[in-house]
Write an enzyme that holds these catalytic residues in place. Sequence first.
Site, PDB file in Angstrom:
ATOM      1  N   THR A 150      -6.379  24.009  -0.466  1.00  0.00           N
ATOM      2  CA  THR A 150      -7.206  25.186  -0.174  1.00  0.00           C
ATOM      3  C   THR A 150      -8.653  24.703   0.005  1.00  0.00           C
ATOM      4  O   THR A 150      -9.014  23.638  -0.527  1.00  0.00           O
ATOM      5  CB  THR A 150      -7.192  26.212  -1.325  1.00  0.00           C
ATOM      6  OG1 THR A 150      -7.816  25.610  -2.475  1.00  0.00           O
ATOM      7  CG2 THR A 150      -5.778  26.656  -1.681  1.00  0.00           C
ATOM      8  N   TYR A 167       2.221   9.912 -11.316  1.00  0.00           N
ATOM      9  CA  TYR A 167       1.412   9.158 -10.352  1.00  0.00           C
ATOM     10  C   TYR A 167       0.457   8.210 -11.091  1.00  0.00           C
ATOM     11  O   TYR A 167       0.380   7.012 -10.773  1.00  0.00           O
ATOM     12  CB  TYR A 167       0.630  10.148  -9.483  1.00  0.00           C
ATOM     13  CG  TYR A 167      -0.207   9.508  -8.413  1.00  0.00           C
ATOM     14  CD1 TYR A 167       0.375   8.949  -7.279  1.00  0.00           C
ATOM     15  CD2 TYR A 167      -1.605   9.453  -8.521  1.00  0.00           C
ATOM     16  CE1 TYR A 167      -0.398   8.360  -6.287  1.00  0.00           C
ATOM     17  CE2 TYR A 167      -2.382   8.873  -7.532  1.00  0.00           C
ATOM     18  CZ  TYR A 167      -1.779   8.326  -6.417  1.00  0.00           C
ATOM     19  OH  TYR A 167      -2.552   7.741  -5.437  1.00  0.00           O
ATOM     20  N   ASN A 208       0.797  -1.228   0.000  1.00  0.00           N
ATOM     21  CA  ASN A 208       0.000   0.000   0.000  1.00  0.00           C
ATOM     22  C   ASN A 208       0.830   1.279   0.000  1.00  0.00           C
ATOM     23  O   ASN A 208       0.331   2.347  -0.357  1.00  0.00           O
ATOM     24  CB  ASN A 208      -0.909  -0.054   1.249  1.00  0.00           C
ATOM     25  CG  ASN A 208      -1.516   1.275   1.587  1.00  0.00           C
ATOM     26  OD1 ASN A 208      -2.412   1.749   0.900  1.00  0.00           O
ATOM     27  ND2 ASN A 208      -1.010   1.899   2.661  1.00  0.00           N
ATOM     28  N   LYS A 220       0.511   4.073 -11.014  1.00  0.00           N
ATOM     29  CA  LYS A 220      -0.611   3.342 -10.407  1.00  0.00           C
ATOM     30  C   LYS A 220      -1.356   2.491 -11.433  1.00  0.00           C
ATOM     31  O   LYS A 220      -1.912   1.446 -11.093  1.00  0.00           O
ATOM     32  CB  LYS A 220      -1.566   4.323  -9.728  1.00  0.00           C
ATOM     33  CG  LYS A 220      -0.977   4.966  -8.472  1.00  0.00           C
ATOM     34  CD  LYS A 220      -0.820   3.936  -7.355  1.00  0.00           C
ATOM     35  CE  LYS A 220      -0.451   4.576  -6.032  1.00  0.00           C
ATOM     36  NZ  LYS A 220      -0.343   3.581  -4.951  1.00  0.00           N
TER      37      LYS A 220
END
Length: 254
Positions: A201, A157, A90, A161
């Site tokens: 934000t 990323y 993980n 993945k």
Amino acid sequence: MDILKGKTAIVTGASSGIGYETARLFASEGANVIVGARRQSELEKLVALIEADGGKAAALAGDVRDEAYAKSLVELAESRFGGLDIAFNNAGANGEMGPTAGISLEGWREALDINLTGAFLGAKHQIPALLRRGGGSLIFTSTFVGHTVGMPGTAAYAASKAGVIGLMKTLAAELGPQGIRVNAILPGGTATSMAEAWVDTPEKLAFVEGLHALKRRAMPEEIARSVLYLASDAASFTTGSAMLVDGGVSINRT
Ligand code: NAD
């Protein structure tokens, strides 16, 4: 509760977020848990918590990019608890984000090394131990990003993945005949420290929540419950699955 009674599991990325909650849930369901991440002090705190709750765990810190670390986690499972039945690979990192033309080779490689090569190295050393037990459950953490949804600024990323899903499907076909089930969990937005880079934000948080059909992000324990399903005999006919636990972010158009 004893869904995993008598089983031993490795959980990487266990110092926080999804891995932390999964390690606690596995232990509360009777598993012996080997917890891995980079900070030994954080892992020792988790082991103490699990033991205070009546569970069994052991910690080993290291970097999932290090092949010797992958081997040591398996050795610890076998020496301390007598074998390995479940591995939840993980640990993960965002890597370098931003427009793809601006991503450095170093940033690209970092994401691939941690998220994809780390998963490979984990599996490589876990497989012989699972075979010695006559079967087991291998689980990887992937994501909807780059699988069902393209998101600007996430190339390294997303690619790493998506690679994990290819690895998982290959392993499921390779190891099914020997009784090892292999699956990936694909969480939607989940409230963990890693996700803060995506929602730094209030406006970005509201935007990300709104992408989901459920109009919120997951809590890490909600993802952990789905990992428990994949680890358990309840999923005895589930293998090769890229399982979305994503609050509907993949199908939502509202
Ligand atoms: P987190 O930051 O709380 O946990 C990440 C864990 O990975 C930490 O324990 C960290 O120490 C460990 N880790 C990172 N790099 C490592 C390395 N090189 N070696 C060893 N351990 C390392 O974040 P999280 O959201 O719980 O992330 C867990 C997994 O879930 C990751 O693979 C992530 O990509 C994936 N995921 C997260 C979300 C989300 O929205 N949070 C969504 C989809 C998938």
